[in-house]
Design an enzyme around this catalytic site. Sequence first.
Site, short mmCIF file in Angstrom:
data_model
loop_
_atom_site.label_atom_id
_atom_site.label_comp_id
_atom_site.label_asym_id
_atom_site.label_seq_id
_atom_site.Cartn_x
_atom_site.Cartn_y
_atom_site.Cartn_z
N ASP A 1 0.87 -1.21 -0.07
CA ASP A 1 0.04 0.17 0.12
C ASP A 1 0.93 1.19 0.08
OD1 ASP A 1 1.01 0.23 2.41
OD2 ASP A 1 -1.08 -0.12 3.53
N GLY B 1 0.81 4.24 2.11
CA GLY B 1 0.88 5.29 3.16
C GLY B 1 -0.28 6.00 3.33
N GLY B 2 -1.27 6.04 2.34
CA GLY B 2 -2.27 6.93 2.19
C GLY B 2 -3.25 6.50 3.57
N PHE B 3 -3.42 5.15 3.96
CA PHE B 3 -4.14 4.77 5.44
C PHE B 3 -3.53 5.54 6.44
CE2 PHE B 3 -5.37 2.16 8.89
CZ PHE B 3 -6.62 2.31 8.81
N ASP C 1 -2.85 8.45 -1.65
CA ASP C 1 -4.31 8.95 -1.68
C ASP C 1 -4.64 9.68 -0.51
OD1 ASP C 1 -4.40 6.63 -0.19
OD2 ASP C 1 -6.53 6.37 -0.84
N GLN D 1 -11.52 7.41 -4.96
CA GLN D 1 -12.02 7.91 -3.61
C GLN D 1 -13.61 8.58 -3.97
OE1 GLN D 1 -11.18 7.55 -0.43
NE2 GLN D 1 -9.36 6.68 -1.04
N GLY E 1 -10.93 4.28 1.19
CA GLY E 1 -11.88 4.98 1.81
C GLY E 1 -13.11 4.43 2.30
N ASP F 1 -7.64 -7.15 0.54
CA ASP F 1 -6.78 -7.32 1.48
C ASP F 1 -7.47 -6.74 2.91
OD1 ASP F 1 -5.35 -4.75 3.07
OD2 ASP F 1 -6.13 -4.29 1.15
N CYS G 1 -13.66 -28.22 7.96
CA CYS G 1 -12.30 -27.80 7.51
C CYS G 1 -11.25 -28.71 7.80
CB CYS G 1 -12.08 -26.49 8.41
SG CYS G 1 -10.50 -25.41 8.35
N CYS H 1 -7.69 -27.84 7.53
CA CYS H 1 -6.61 -27.02 7.77
C CYS H 1 -5.86 -27.76 8.96
CB CYS H 1 -6.94 -25.71 8.08
SG CYS H 1 -7.28 -25.36 9.93
N CYS I 1 -7.62 -27.69 12.47
CA CYS I 1 -8.65 -28.50 12.56
C CYS I 1 -8.47 -29.93 12.56
CB CYS I 1 -9.48 -28.05 11.48
SG CYS I 1 -10.29 -26.36 11.81
N HIS J 1 -5.69 -21.02 11.25
CA HIS J 1 -7.27 -21.38 10.68
C HIS J 1 -7.97 -20.41 9.99
CE1 HIS J 1 -11.12 -22.97 10.83
NE2 HIS J 1 -11.38 -21.68 11.43
#
Length: 372
Positions: free
Chosen positions: A91, A93-95, A145, A192, A219, A269, A307, A309, A312, A338
């Site tokens: 990403d 750095g906008g967040f 952004d 945005q 956003g 994500d 499941c 995995c 489990c 999990h």
Amino acid sequence: MRPEFRAHAVSGRARTGVLSTPHGDMKTPAFFPVGTYGAVRGISPDELRSVGVQGVLANTYHLHLRPGDERVAELGGLHRFMAWSGPMLTDSGGFQIHSLDHLCRKSEKGVEFRDPRDGSRHFLSPERCIEIQQNLGADLIVVLDEFEPIAAEAGDAARTSSRDMLERTLRWAARCRAVHAREDQRLFGIVQGGGFDELRAESAERTAELGFDAFAIGGLGLGEDLAQRLALTAAALTRLPSESPRYLMGLGLPEDLIGGVELGVDLFDCVIPTRHGRHGSVFTSRGSLNLRNARFKDDPEPISTDCGCPVCTQYTRAYLRHLVHSGEALGARLLSLHNLAFYMDLMQQMREAIAADHFASWAEAWRKNYRA
């Protein structure tokens, strides 16, 4: 090799395809676990691969501060640095402009941050944002952004603020695109527009006019309800080129993923699967469970009987609850693993439903079965 995207099948507006990168192909729709500091917390790259993770996300701002993007570049790039051989997204750095607002000063030139740990000052411009991401060497990168949470009241003041941030994001996007030079990276423009459908549509159209061929929708997920979030996403998607990958940033819960895919989103994500795991919450096909609850202290069942995995197939709810209550790091690791397996299986189910052209009926059945 430049990352390329190819859509293969559609079911309604949902679609499945392949995003090819220099570090391998990703089947879409796909979900990136978040490795903020170059690691998905507590989970090794081998463990990520074991549950079907295709790609990971890392954070430009934090890696710039520590260990430093120049150092990462000198050591062979972020893939080598963190021993991850698959696709990677960073990403911008906008967040952090939003989440660390009390530590930054914004201007048209960019953003000046104070490091929350030592108070040192750092300046992040659109150009520096791209330079950092080129040093890190991720396959997929995004522009810098600006945004704010969607206002509860959609009045003139909120519209003016959203318009201002939309315009600045477009100006910064043009500057990012002008300096991006790596052919082996795909640069995403960001849509945005706050809580206004017409601004979202306008932002999407104007971002495409800048010449981007990959798009993120930002956003969202900061307080608005699911219905509004999906309506704003849909407004953006109607103006984005169908041949380009679409990425819904920072989301989400299983219902966010299904709703986004239903509209035509390809990439997601979020920290939710690992963050929830660290706090004792796990996902199953019938809803989420809080393993801190006393009702699980004598429960001999796995987290989920459907499941397969590694968690489990080996551990009981009673044991996992014991680990969580004891503060054992293994508990947080196992529950996170999990949850990642659950998310990867959910994405695979959606890809299969799209390929068979029955996504709508699959989604309806899933929602009836799942308790949030």
